[in-house]
Design an enzyme around this catalytic site. Structure first.
Site, PDB file in Angstrom:
ATOM      1  N   ASP A 104      -0.579  -4.304  -3.762  1.00 50.36           N
ATOM      2  CA  ASP A 104      -1.541  -3.192  -3.909  1.00 50.36           C
ATOM      3  C   ASP A 104      -0.852  -1.844  -3.746  1.00 50.36           C
ATOM      4  OD1 ASP A 104      -3.390  -5.273  -4.010  1.00 50.36           O
ATOM      5  OD2 ASP A 104      -3.959  -5.070  -1.907  1.00 50.36           O
TER       6      ASP A 104
ATOM      7  N   ASP B 283       0.811  -1.230   0.000  1.00 48.60           N
ATOM      8  CA  ASP B 283       0.000   0.000   0.000  1.00 48.60           C
ATOM      9  C   ASP B 283       0.844   1.279   0.000  1.00 48.60           C
ATOM     10  OD1 ASP B 283      -2.104  -1.771   0.123  1.00 48.60           O
ATOM     11  OD2 ASP B 283      -2.695  -1.287   2.160  1.00 48.60           O
TER      12      ASP B 283
END
Ligand code: NAG
Ligand code: NAG
Length: 300
Positions: A159, A138
């Site tokens: 991600d 992230d």
């Protein structure tokens, strides 16, 4: 060079040698609320260990580093995705020549892997030039609003470009570091969060370069109408042949808009791609590829 065509009316210097502001946040705090003139915060070389936040009521701030290798902002927040190193909430923000690092899982760290965000970009009309965003999971939360990333590097494994921003990444390097997680793991570059068919957001990668260590999918949907386009992007064999993962959208893949157009490199071979991936022509995707997707009024 498309950088900064507007007039800087004030410059504030941040310098660790102490003759000016010594912290970036102190310089941001010195900008008046509801500021309407461009203020340049010039950040001299150094590693700044601080979490910084530009609040919603302070638009027109331009953070300018000496260069992205020399000016580094580092923090290790990992309590939640809210605890980013750089939190940008204001509209009309610019940054150039800086590194935003979340050091929690970065480098030789042996910490358990958590989401550890380097930058959380909320607000509309925000642009980054020659910046680096470094992390593992992230890394870059491209929350919402229209954003432009030019010649930036984004590094991570899981991600690591996520959110519901309406963004163009142009000439950027996507640096994959899945090896840091361990053998056999396959990471994800994007997790785009478009949730409704009427939402205009999406991630567009133009003339980018995907490289690094380990294996990744180009993306998985964080919203059921997730939209991600790779255009004229060079992909090394870090990209797995399937290309995309359907995650929680199994059976509803037709709602997703994942496209690759005119890409090249070992990872761009679409022979092995998942069957449900969209086959759009570049003509149909032109409205997204064009800068007008994020800039109809000329703010860039
Ligand atoms: C930021 O811009 C958005 C969209 O352009 C607007 O709706 C919002 O009110 C602005 N926020 C502030 C604090 O001015
Ligand atoms: C693409 O992949 C297929 C199957 O893996 C392979 O047969 C083909 O030669 C590859 N094409 C190129 C241009 O490398």
């Amino acid at each position: 060079n498309s950088t900064l065509k507007y007039i800087i009316e004030q410059t504030i210097v941040v310098d660790q040698s102490g003759s000016h502001f010594w912290s970036i946040q102190a310089a941001i705090d010195a900008v008046p609320k509801d500021n309407l003139r461009w203020v340049c915060i010039e950040i001299r070389r150094g590693i700044y260990r601080e979490q910084i936040r530009i609040p919603r009521e302070k638009p027109y701030i331009f953070l300018k580093g000496e260069s992205r290798l020399k000016t580094v902002i580092a923090w290790d927040g990992h309590d939640s995705i809210q605890s980013a190193t750089f939190i940008s909430e204001a509209n009309d923000t610019r940054a150039k020549g800086l590194t935003f690092l979340n050091s929690y899982n970065y480098g030789p760290s042996r910490n358990q892997i958590y989401p550890a965000v380097a930058a959380k970009i909320d607000g509309d009309r925000v642009a980054f030039y020659n910046c680096r965003f470094l992390g593992l999971q992230d890394t870059l939360w491209d929350v919402r609003g229209r954003h432009y990333f030019h010649r930036c590097t984004i590094e991570g494994a899981v991600d690591f470009i996520f959110g519901s921003g309406q963004s163009i990444y142009e000439g950027c390097t996507i640096s994959v570091n899945v090896d840091a997680i361990g053998p056999g793991y396959v990471g994800y570059i994007t997790a785009q969060g478009r949730s409704y068919p009427y939402e205009s957001n999406g991630f567009v990668f133009k003339n980018c370069n995907i490289d690094g260590k380990g294996k990744v999918y180009l993306g998985r949907p964080w919203g059921i109408y997730s939209r991600v386009i790779f255009y004229k992007t060079l992909m090394s064999d870090v990209v797995v042949p399937q290309g995309w993962d359907s995650w929680r959208s199994q059976g509803q893949e037709y709602k997703l808009m994942f496209s690759e157009i005119d890409c090249r490199g070992m990872g761009a071979n679409t022979t092995g791609r998942v069957g449900w991936v969209n086959k759009h022509s570049s003509k149909n995707l032109q409205p997204f590829i064009d800068l007008s997707y994020i800039d109809k009024e000329g703010w860039l």
